[in-house]
Design a protein around this motif. Structure first.
Motif, PDB file in Angstrom:
ATOM      1  N   ALA A 120      -9.482   1.003  18.411  1.00  0.00           N
ATOM      2  CA  ALA A 120      -9.606   1.738  17.147  1.00  0.00           C
ATOM      3  C   ALA A 120      -8.552   2.834  17.045  1.00  0.00           C
ATOM      4  O   ALA A 120      -7.950   3.036  15.979  1.00  0.00           O
ATOM      5  N   ALA A 121      -8.308   3.535  18.143  1.00  0.00           N
ATOM      6  CA  ALA A 121      -7.344   4.637  18.121  1.00  0.00           C
ATOM      7  C   ALA A 121      -5.920   4.134  17.920  1.00  0.00           C
ATOM      8  O   ALA A 121      -5.126   4.755  17.212  1.00  0.00           O
ATOM      9  N   ILE A 122      -5.578   3.009  18.514  1.00  0.00           N
ATOM     10  CA  ILE A 122      -4.229   2.479  18.377  1.00  0.00           C
ATOM     11  C   ILE A 122      -4.055   1.776  17.029  1.00  0.00           C
ATOM     12  O   ILE A 122      -2.962   1.768  16.458  1.00  0.00           O
ATOM     13  N   ALA A 123      -5.111   1.199  16.493  1.00  0.00           N
ATOM     14  CA  ALA A 123      -5.015   0.496  15.206  1.00  0.00           C
ATOM     15  C   ALA A 123      -4.931   1.455  14.026  1.00  0.00           C
ATOM     16  O   ALA A 123      -4.366   1.099  12.987  1.00  0.00           O
ATOM     17  N   THR A 124      -5.462   2.652  14.147  1.00  0.00           N
ATOM     18  CA  THR A 124      -5.479   3.594  13.033  1.00  0.00           C
ATOM     19  C   THR A 124      -4.081   3.924  12.512  1.00  0.00           C
ATOM     20  O   THR A 124      -3.857   3.827  11.300  1.00  0.00           O
ATOM     21  N   PRO A 125      -3.113   4.306  13.352  1.00  0.00           N
ATOM     22  CA  PRO A 125      -1.770   4.555  12.811  1.00  0.00           C
ATOM     23  C   PRO A 125      -1.137   3.310  12.194  1.00  0.00           C
ATOM     24  O   PRO A 125      -0.442   3.404  11.186  1.00  0.00           O
ATOM     25  N   LEU A 126      -1.401   2.144  12.775  1.00  0.00           N
ATOM     26  CA  LEU A 126      -0.853   0.912  12.207  1.00  0.00           C
ATOM     27  C   LEU A 126      -1.443   0.616  10.837  1.00  0.00           C
ATOM     28  O   LEU A 126      -0.725   0.205   9.916  1.00  0.00           O
ATOM     29  N   LEU A 127      -2.728   0.831  10.683  1.00  0.00           N
ATOM     30  CA  LEU A 127      -3.363   0.637   9.379  1.00  0.00           C
ATOM     31  C   LEU A 127      -2.841   1.630   8.345  1.00  0.00           C
ATOM     32  O   LEU A 127      -2.630   1.266   7.184  1.00  0.00           O
ATOM     33  N   MET A 128      -2.623   2.857   8.764  1.00  0.00           N
ATOM     34  CA  MET A 128      -2.078   3.857   7.842  1.00  0.00           C
ATOM     35  C   MET A 128      -0.657   3.502   7.418  1.00  0.00           C
ATOM     36  O   MET A 128      -0.306   3.649   6.245  1.00  0.00           O
ATOM     37  N   MET A 129       0.152   3.014   8.351  1.00  0.00           N
ATOM     38  CA  MET A 129       1.513   2.597   8.000  1.00  0.00           C
ATOM     39  C   MET A 129       1.481   1.448   7.007  1.00  0.00           C
ATOM     40  O   MET A 129       2.240   1.427   6.031  1.00  0.00           O
ATOM     41  N   GLY A 130       0.628   0.473   7.247  1.00  0.00           N
ATOM     42  CA  GLY A 130       0.510  -0.649   6.323  1.00  0.00           C
ATOM     43  C   GLY A 130       0.037  -0.230   4.953  1.00  0.00           C
ATOM     44  O   GLY A 130       0.537  -0.705   3.929  1.00  0.00           O
ATOM     45  N   TYR A 131      -0.922   0.685   4.910  1.00  0.00           N
ATOM     46  CA  TYR A 131      -1.445   1.181   3.637  1.00  0.00           C
ATOM     47  C   TYR A 131      -0.350   1.873   2.828  1.00  0.00           C
ATOM     48  O   TYR A 131      -0.163   1.583   1.646  1.00  0.00           O
ATOM     49  N   TYR A 132       0.379   2.770   3.457  1.00  0.00           N
ATOM     50  CA  TYR A 132       1.420   3.499   2.732  1.00  0.00           C
ATOM     51  C   TYR A 132       2.619   2.606   2.418  1.00  0.00           C
ATOM     52  O   TYR A 132       3.311   2.829   1.431  1.00  0.00           O
ATOM     53  N   TRP A 133       2.856   1.583   3.222  1.00  0.00           N
ATOM     54  CA  TRP A 133       3.908   0.633   2.913  1.00  0.00           C
ATOM     55  C   TRP A 133       3.553  -0.160   1.656  1.00  0.00           C
ATOM     56  O   TRP A 133       4.396  -0.380   0.789  1.00  0.00           O
ATOM     57  N   LEU A 134       2.286  -0.580   1.561  1.00  0.00           N
ATOM     58  CA  LEU A 134       1.846  -1.306   0.358  1.00  0.00           C
ATOM     59  C   LEU A 134       1.892  -0.430  -0.886  1.00  0.00           C
ATOM     60  O   LEU A 134       2.256  -0.900  -1.968  1.00  0.00           O
ATOM     61  N   ILE A 135       1.523   0.833  -0.752  1.00  0.00           N
ATOM     62  CA  ILE A 135       1.605   1.749  -1.880  1.00  0.00           C
ATOM     63  C   ILE A 135       3.040   1.895  -2.351  1.00  0.00           C
ATOM     64  O   ILE A 135       3.338   1.880  -3.542  1.00  0.00           O
ATOM     65  N   ASP A 136       3.959   2.017  -1.397  1.00  0.00           N
ATOM     66  CA  ASP A 136       5.368   2.171  -1.735  1.00  0.00           C
ATOM     67  C   ASP A 136       5.913   0.905  -2.391  1.00  0.00           C
ATOM     68  O   ASP A 136       6.761   0.985  -3.274  1.00  0.00           O
ATOM     69  N   LYS A 137       5.460  -0.263  -1.948  1.00  0.00           N
ATOM     70  CA  LYS A 137       5.941  -1.523  -2.517  1.00  0.00           C
ATOM     71  C   LYS A 137       5.492  -1.710  -3.961  1.00  0.00           C
ATOM     72  O   LYS A 137       6.164  -2.368  -4.731  1.00  0.00           O
ATOM     73  N   THR A 138       4.338  -1.165  -4.322  1.00  0.00           N
ATOM     74  CA  THR A 138       3.815  -1.354  -5.666  1.00  0.00           C
ATOM     75  C   THR A 138       4.407  -0.382  -6.678  1.00  0.00           C
ATOM     76  O   THR A 138       4.193  -0.543  -7.865  1.00  0.00           O
ATOM     77  N   ARG A 139       5.143   0.600  -6.237  1.00  0.00           N
ATOM     78  CA  ARG A 139       5.756   1.556  -7.186  1.00  0.00           C
ATOM     79  C   ARG A 139       6.981   0.990  -7.801  1.00  0.00           C
ATOM     80  O   ARG A 139       7.728   0.259  -7.413  1.00  0.00           O
TER      81      ARG A 139
END
Length: 58
Positions: free
Chosen positions: A39-58
């Motif tokens: 869970a601790a190692i996946a959290t930063p990866l999930l956050m990176m993916g989330y913000y990457w998707l947000i950036d792609k949709t702009r």
């Protein structure tokens, strides 16, 4: 501490500590510690993916 410093570096410091905790718990613990490390190692990866998707949709 300067409020600007915390505003800029707050989340990266939290993510670094979380990743360090995940790596240490994977190395030193067994049982529940392995789940916590995942869970601790996946959290930063999930956050990176989330913000990457947000950036792609702009």
């Amino acid at each position: 501490m300067n409020k600007r410093f915390i505003h800029i570096w707050g989340w990266p410091i939290v993510l670094a500590l979380l990743t360090g905790f995940g790596l240490l718990s994977a190395l030193l613990g067994t049982g529940i510690w392995h789940w916590l490390s995942w869970a601790a190692i996946a959290t930063p990866l999930l956050m990176m993916g989330y913000y990457w998707l947000i950036d792609k949709t702009r």
